[in-house]
Design a protein around this motif. Structure first.
Motif, PDB file in Angstrom:
ATOM      1  N   GLN A  92      -1.703  -0.081   3.036  1.00  8.74           N
ATOM      2  CA  GLN A  92      -1.762  -1.542   2.999  1.00  8.74           C
ATOM      3  C   GLN A  92      -2.861  -2.004   2.048  1.00  8.74           C
ATOM      4  O   GLN A  92      -3.918  -1.380   1.951  1.00  8.74           O
ATOM      5  CB  GLN A  92      -2.038  -2.097   4.388  1.00  8.74           C
ATOM      6  N   VAL A  93      -2.595  -3.111   1.347  1.00  8.60           N
ATOM      7  CA  VAL A  93      -3.602  -3.682   0.458  1.00  8.60           C
ATOM      8  C   VAL A  93      -3.436  -5.196   0.415  1.00  8.60           C
ATOM      9  O   VAL A  93      -2.316  -5.712   0.490  1.00  8.60           O
ATOM     10  CB  VAL A  93      -3.496  -3.084  -0.965  1.00  8.60           C
ATOM     11  N   ASN A 117       2.100  -4.130  -8.941  1.00 11.86           N
ATOM     12  CA  ASN A 117       3.009  -3.171  -9.590  1.00 11.86           C
ATOM     13  C   ASN A 117       2.678  -1.740  -9.199  1.00 11.86           C
ATOM     14  O   ASN A 117       3.578  -0.911  -9.014  1.00 11.86           O
ATOM     15  CB  ASN A 117       2.932  -3.321 -11.108  1.00 11.86           C
ATOM     16  N   ARG A 118       1.392  -1.432  -9.094  1.00 14.53           N
ATOM     17  CA  ARG A 118       0.994  -0.074  -8.716  1.00 14.53           C
ATOM     18  C   ARG A 118       1.492   0.258  -7.317  1.00 14.53           C
ATOM     19  O   ARG A 118       2.002   1.352  -7.075  1.00 14.53           O
ATOM     20  CB  ARG A 118      -0.525   0.060  -8.776  1.00 14.53           C
ATOM     21  N   PHE A 119       1.354  -0.687  -6.396  1.00 16.04           N
ATOM     22  CA  PHE A 119       1.781  -0.453  -5.016  1.00 16.04           C
ATOM     23  C   PHE A 119       3.292  -0.258  -4.956  1.00 16.04           C
ATOM     24  O   PHE A 119       3.785   0.671  -4.297  1.00 16.04           O
ATOM     25  CB  PHE A 119       1.347  -1.635  -4.143  1.00 16.04           C
ATOM     26  N   ARG A 126       4.316   3.099  -6.577  1.00 12.98           N
ATOM     27  CA  ARG A 126       3.918   4.266  -5.819  1.00 12.98           C
ATOM     28  C   ARG A 126       4.658   4.401  -4.484  1.00 12.98           C
ATOM     29  O   ARG A 126       5.001   5.512  -4.069  1.00 12.98           O
ATOM     30  CB  ARG A 126       2.410   4.212  -5.551  1.00 12.98           C
ATOM     31  N   TYR A 127       4.944   3.265  -3.828  1.00  8.04           N
ATOM     32  CA  TYR A 127       5.396   3.355  -2.442  1.00  8.04           C
ATOM     33  C   TYR A 127       6.830   2.917  -2.161  1.00  8.04           C
ATOM     34  O   TYR A 127       7.322   3.145  -1.053  1.00  8.04           O
ATOM     35  CB  TYR A 127       4.439   2.564  -1.546  1.00  8.04           C
ATOM     36  N   VAL A 128       7.525   2.278  -3.100  1.00  9.07           N
ATOM     37  CA  VAL A 128       8.942   2.002  -2.866  1.00  9.07           C
ATOM     38  C   VAL A 128       9.669   3.344  -2.870  1.00  9.07           C
ATOM     39  O   VAL A 128       9.753   4.014  -3.891  1.00  9.07           O
ATOM     40  CB  VAL A 128       9.518   1.060  -3.949  1.00  9.07           C
ATOM     41  N   MET A 129      10.149   3.750  -1.713  1.00 13.52           N
ATOM     42  CA  MET A 129      10.769   5.069  -1.526  1.00 13.52           C
ATOM     43  C   MET A 129       9.812   6.170  -2.014  1.00 13.52           C
ATOM     44  O   MET A 129      10.237   7.152  -2.604  1.00 13.52           O
ATOM     45  CB  MET A 129      12.107   5.148  -2.259  1.00 13.52           C
ATOM     46  N   SER A 142      11.877  -0.502   8.699  1.00  9.06           N
ATOM     47  CA  SER A 142      12.167  -0.549   7.260  1.00  9.06           C
ATOM     48  C   SER A 142      11.124   0.251   6.479  1.00  9.06           C
ATOM     49  O   SER A 142      11.454   0.958   5.524  1.00  9.06           O
ATOM     50  CB  SER A 142      12.178  -1.999   6.763  1.00  9.06           C
ATOM     51  N   LEU A 143       9.861   0.130   6.888  1.00  7.50           N
ATOM     52  CA  LEU A 143       8.804   0.915   6.239  1.00  7.50           C
ATOM     53  C   LEU A 143       9.063   2.407   6.413  1.00  7.50           C
ATOM     54  O   LEU A 143       8.807   3.201   5.506  1.00  7.50           O
ATOM     55  CB  LEU A 143       7.431   0.558   6.826  1.00  7.50           C
ATOM     56  N   GLU A 144       9.575   2.779   7.570  1.00  4.50           N
ATOM     57  CA  GLU A 144       9.884   4.186   7.816  1.00  4.50           C
ATOM     58  C   GLU A 144      10.948   4.693   6.838  1.00  4.50           C
ATOM     59  O   GLU A 144      10.972   5.873   6.486  1.00  4.50           O
ATOM     60  CB  GLU A 144      10.371   4.367   9.255  1.00  4.50           C
ATOM     61  N   HIS A 145      11.796   3.777   6.372  1.00  3.10           N
ATOM     62  CA  HIS A 145      12.855   4.147   5.421  1.00  3.10           C
ATOM     63  C   HIS A 145      12.368   4.117   3.971  1.00  3.10           C
ATOM     64  O   HIS A 145      13.146   4.388   3.058  1.00  3.10           O
ATOM     65  CB  HIS A 145      14.052   3.215   5.579  1.00  3.10           C
ATOM     66  N   GLY A 146      11.105   3.745   3.766  1.00  3.20           N
ATOM     67  CA  GLY A 146      10.557   3.751   2.413  1.00  3.20           C
ATOM     68  C   GLY A 146      10.410   2.392   1.768  1.00  3.20           C
ATOM     69  O   GLY A 146      10.209   2.295   0.553  1.00  3.20           O
ATOM     70  N   ALA A 147      10.499   1.319   2.561  1.00  4.77           N
ATOM     71  CA  ALA A 147      10.393  -0.031   1.991  1.00  4.77           C
ATOM     72  C   ALA A 147       8.936  -0.463   1.844  1.00  4.77           C
ATOM     73  O   ALA A 147       8.046   0.015   2.549  1.00  4.77           O
ATOM     74  CB  ALA A 147      11.131  -1.034   2.880  1.00  4.77           C
ATOM     75  N   VAL A 148       8.721  -1.379   0.902  1.00  2.00           N
ATOM     76  CA  VAL A 148       7.452  -2.091   0.764  1.00  2.00           C
ATOM     77  C   VAL A 148       7.679  -3.503   1.305  1.00  2.00           C
ATOM     78  O   VAL A 148       8.652  -4.167   0.943  1.00  2.00           O
ATOM     79  CB  VAL A 148       6.989  -2.130  -0.701  1.00  2.00           C
ATOM     80  N   TRP A 149       6.756  -3.942   2.149  1.00  2.00           N
ATOM     81  CA  TRP A 149       6.877  -5.234   2.821  1.00  2.00           C
ATOM     82  C   TRP A 149       5.801  -6.174   2.288  1.00  2.00           C
ATOM     83  O   TRP A 149       4.609  -5.897   2.423  1.00  2.00           O
ATOM     84  CB  TRP A 149       6.735  -5.017   4.323  1.00  2.00           C
TER      85      TRP A 149
END
Length: 228
Positions: free
Chosen positions: A177-178, A189-191, A194-197, A125-132
């Motif tokens: 990761q944070v 919100n910043r994460f 910046r990183y959702v897709m 899922s992360l490879e597809h642009g997801a935030v976990w």
């Protein structure tokens, strides 16, 4: 003659009253103009102040969005494996932020899982642009409720418990990761922003649906399954 004297005196008084009225009108106009000018200047000054503050805020947000996220860990995306495998993968970080993974991804359409999900599917899922978003039992329920609400309205995100992780609440993307202090931590919100897709996504445009989910017992299944 007495009548003419009276008339002259009356005219003089009338003329004097007219001059006094005109003088008052001029003073009133001057005062009104001065007050109006002061009010206008005040409004202009206030508007300029608001505009400046808003401009400063937007500039700060832009700079903040581009700057580093405090405490963020970064891995070289090029060194993270992307091979589809069936055997179990041991990841060097918990939760994993990349590496070889299962060919089926974990559904990440704002899915909030109450039980742990298979890491190999979540990595896909992360490879597809997801935030976990992951958490352990040290995370306050109020924060988890807020984070769950955020995830549910965010495509390309998922949330699940992970007792083995070091921090109570952690956010992961591919190679990023944070650990955050809570749901109201501005880094959340910043994460997401910046990183959702985001630009780190190895496979932009890939799906986050029709993958793996959990059934009522918490077992992974293909398709719809249980989505909260």
């Amino acid at each position: 003659m007495f009548s003419m004297s009276v008339d002259t005196s009356r005219k003089a008084r009338i003329e004097e009253m007219r001059r006094a009225d005109k003088s008052r009108e001029r003073r009133n106009r001057i005062v009104a103009f001065s007050v109006g000018g002061a009010v206008l200047a005040g409004l202009i000054g206030f508007g300029a102040y608001v505009f400046t503050k808003e401009s400063d805020r937007k500039n700060s947000e832009v700079a903040d969005a581009k700057g580093p996220i405090k405490g963020e860990k970064v891995w070289d995306a090029k060194k993270l494996g992307r091979t589809h495998v069936t055997k179990q993968v041991t990841y060097p970080m918990t939760p994993p932020v990349g590496g070889d993974h299962h060919q089926a991804w974990m559904n990440c359409q704002g899915d909030v899982y109450k039980k742990p999900v298979p890491a190999m599917n979540a990595v896909h899922s992360l490879e597809h642009g997801a935030v976990w978003v992951t958490y352990n039992d040290k995370a306050p329920k109020a924060d988890l409720d807020k984070l769950a609400a955020k995830v549910k309205k965010t495509q390309y995100s998922l949330m699940s418990p992970l007792q083995e992780q070091a921090g109570p609440i952690m956010l992961s993307a591919w190679g990023k990761q944070v650990t955050v202090d809570g749901a109201d931590d501005p880094r959340v919100n910043r994460f997401f922003t910046r990183y959702v897709m985001g630009p780190q996504t190895p496979e932009p445009g890939a799906a986050c649906s029709n993958g793996v989910t959990l059934d009522a017992s918490g077992a992974p299944v293909m398709g719809g399954g249980m989505r909260e």
